[in-house]
Scaffold this motif. Structure first.
Motif, mmCIF file in Angstrom:
data_model
loop_
_atom_site.group_PDB
_atom_site.id
_atom_site.type_symbol
_atom_site.label_atom_id
_atom_site.label_comp_id
_atom_site.label_asym_id
_atom_site.label_seq_id
_atom_site.Cartn_x
_atom_site.Cartn_y
_atom_site.Cartn_z
ATOM 1 N N GLY A 101 0.839 -1.198 0.000
ATOM 2 C CA GLY A 101 0.000 0.000 0.000
ATOM 3 C C GLY A 101 0.869 1.242 0.000
ATOM 4 N N ASP A 117 -6.913 6.307 0.975
ATOM 5 C CA ASP A 117 -6.159 5.144 1.451
ATOM 6 C C ASP A 117 -7.135 4.228 2.182
ATOM 7 O OD1 ASP A 117 -4.641 3.329 2.837
ATOM 8 O OD2 ASP A 117 -3.255 4.792 3.694
ATOM 9 N N SER A 147 -4.273 -2.578 -0.145
ATOM 10 C CA SER A 147 -3.142 -3.462 0.127
ATOM 11 C C SER A 147 -3.608 -4.816 0.633
ATOM 12 C CB SER A 147 -2.288 -2.779 1.198
ATOM 13 O OG SER A 147 -1.364 -3.669 1.725
HETATM 14 N N1 PLP Z 1 -1.808 3.100 4.915
HETATM 15 C C1 PLP Z 1 -1.936 3.119 6.242
HETATM 16 C C2 PLP Z 1 -2.945 4.023 6.857
HETATM 17 C C3 PLP Z 1 -1.125 2.325 7.062
HETATM 18 O O1 PLP Z 1 -1.276 2.363 8.377
HETATM 19 C C4 PLP Z 1 -0.161 1.490 6.440
HETATM 20 C C5 PLP Z 1 0.756 0.662 7.250
HETATM 21 O O2 PLP Z 1 0.823 0.720 8.436
HETATM 22 C C6 PLP Z 1 -0.091 1.486 5.044
HETATM 23 C C7 PLP Z 1 -0.919 2.298 4.306
HETATM 24 C C8 PLP Z 1 0.925 0.660 4.299
HETATM 25 O O3 PLP Z 1 0.639 -0.659 4.224
HETATM 26 P P1 PLP Z 1 1.538 -1.653 3.374
HETATM 27 O O4 PLP Z 1 2.113 -2.637 4.329
HETATM 28 O O5 PLP Z 1 0.595 -2.280 2.412
HETATM 29 O O6 PLP Z 1 2.587 -0.880 2.673
#
Ligand code: PLP
Length: 466
Positions: free
Chosen positions: A185, A288, A315
């Motif tokens: 993500g 997100d 993600s």
């Molecule tokens: N977005 C948010 C709000 C998160 O808290 C996180 C990870 O903690 C992510 C995205 C990123 O996740 P990923 O492990 O898929 O990179």
């Protein structure tokens, strides 16, 4: 007639002007230091958007006057503002600076090496790993030779499966060409920001927020504009304040619901109002949605709204316990997805082929996802119950896997110091509120551990607070 000596004279002039610019930059920075001292004595924040906006307007006027491209002028201004903020931040003492979640995690890991039993309530990584079928699918894919590069946007089968999944979930109609597979993500968010925000362009971030948004915006020389929300308002963004922040330079609004760290899910009417605002002003919403499977009440995806420029980042990390697989995706219009895929190609060619096969299997693991979500909901409930017993205020989460209680009772409280002392004295890691914005009274507790660990961690926090 142009000559060698002419050229030399012109170069000399350019050098002198460049040096003069540097002299002026130095002068500007020394004024910044003076402003910093005055602001500190008056307890004023480092950033003041009203002042910034005035400055922007005057730079645009100057650009017109001196025949300089406005975008270029604004990029220079952004650099100057960033440097001024950096100088003011560097004068903070150690205790005022935000320690990152990963900083806390590394400290905790060091203590574990020294033989301490640390309870990790700081990181947002579920203790349950991926479903068994996903592990098997990854191994099978390797055995079957799926160990190659793929097209940068990801294998078409996975993109089709994701399209099917989101279409069914949100009753929409996206095609596989509107999806790019990304390295987690995090990379989906970085690539989205890089593809949609220009240097000097403004992106509004609603805080408290995962710190990577601002880090990414600043890394590409964009300007992050913060809209603060408050516990007393149920972490609801004030849409009038949001609309006041919007101006001709606003290119993006970043939202994250269910939210890290508050657990808030935006009410339908607020989501609709926010979308309408973005639609009217031609602003891109970057949504997100990595916690969308952990929603304890109905939550909207940006994909449900027509006519607004948007990118949905998601993600496999949180929904399927696949943090270490590093696989995520972005959904947007075909053109934006092409740009995002180009960035993915530039940075890492593609997500590994066998990982994409594992992700395809994950989409079939609906029962596991339900089980994970139920377990997280129980754990969040347990954390809330224990915090209530301690008499702390917090917002009861609508989703995600965090609780964000207010711990500090007066101005002298410092969340960073609290988190470090708690770790040293009670071996419990929490994330200080300052990681997520100007929240020195708060800490984030992650409900990603077993109920036993959570109870023990909270008991130690209770003892520490006495
Ligand atoms: N977005 C948010 C709000 C998160 O808290 C996180 C990870 O903690 C992510 C995205 C990123 O996740 P990923 O492990 O898929 O990179």
């Amino acid at each position: 007639m142009p000559s060698e000596s002419n050229l030399e004279a012109l170069r000399k002039e350019v050098r002198a002007i460049t040096n003069e610019i540097m002299r002026l930059v130095g002068l500007r920075l020394s004024l910044t230091e003076k402003i910093d001292k005055v602001k500190r004595s008056m307890r004023l924040p480092i950033v003041d958007y009203r002042v910034e906006r005035d400055l922007k307007s005057s730079v645009i006027d100057a650009c017109k006057r001196y025949n300089v491209d406005e975008r270029f002028g604004l990029r220079i201004l952004n650099l100057l503002i960033e440097e001024a903020v950096r100088v003011q931040k560097s004068s903070m003492d150690e205790s005022e600076r935000a320690i990152s979640v990963m900083g806390m995690f590394s400290l905790a890991k060091r203590m574990e090496k020294e033989g301490k039993k640390v309870i990790h309530l700081e990181v947002g990584e579920p203790d349950f790993g991926p479903p068994e079928n996903v592990k098997r699918a990854a191994c099978d894919a390797i055995s079957r030779g799926f160990t190659k590069y793929t097209e940068p946007s990801g294998i078409s089968h996975l993109r089709e499966s994701i399209a099917e999944y989101v279409n069914e979930r949100h009753r929409i109609d996206v095609s596989s060409e509107q999806i790019a597979i990304t390295s987690g993500g995090r990379f989906s968010i970085y690539a989205s920001i890089l593809s949609a925000l220009s240097q000097g362009g403004e992106a509004i971030v609603i805080q408290p927020a995962w710190p990577a948004y601002i880090d990414c915006i600043e890394a590409i020389s964009g300007r992050a504009i913060v809209l603060k929300t408050k516990l007393e308002d149920g972490w609801r963004p004030d849409l009038e304040s949001l609309s006041n922040l919007v101006n001709d330079f606003t290119e993006m609004i970043v939202i994250n619901y269910p939210n890290n760290p508050t657990g808030k899910v935006l009410e339908s009417r607020d989501m609709k109002a926010l979308v309408d605002l973005a639609k009217d002003r031609g602003i891109t919403i970057l949504s997100d949605e990595v916690y969308s499977e952990y929603s304890f009440k109905p939550s909207h995806s940006i994909l449900e709204f027509d006519g607004v420029k948007s990118i949905c980042a998601s993600s496999f990390s949180k929904s399927y316990g696949m943090t270490g697989f590093r696989v995520g995706y972005a959904i947007s219009d075909v053109n934006s997805i092409r740009k995002i895929s180009r960035i993915q190609a530039l940075a890492s060619t593609s997500v590994p082929e066998f990982i994409q096969y594992a992700a395809m299997e994950a989409l079939k693991c609906k029962d596991d996802v339900k089980r994970y979500a139920n377990s997280v909901r129980r754990r969040v409930g347990l954390v809330c119950k224990e915090l209530s017993k301690m008499g702390l205020s917090y917002y009861e989460p609508d989703g995600a896997f965090y609780v964000f209680p207010k711990i500090g009772k007066d101005d002298s409280f410092n969340a960073g110091k609290f988190a470090l002392d708690l770790l040293k004295e009670k071996s419990v890691g929490v994330a200080p509120g300052t990681t997520f914005g100007d929240y020195p009274d708060y800490v984030r507790i992650s409900a990603c551990q077993s109920e036993r660990s959570l109870l023990e961690g909270l008991e130690r926090i209770g003892e520490f607070l006495k």
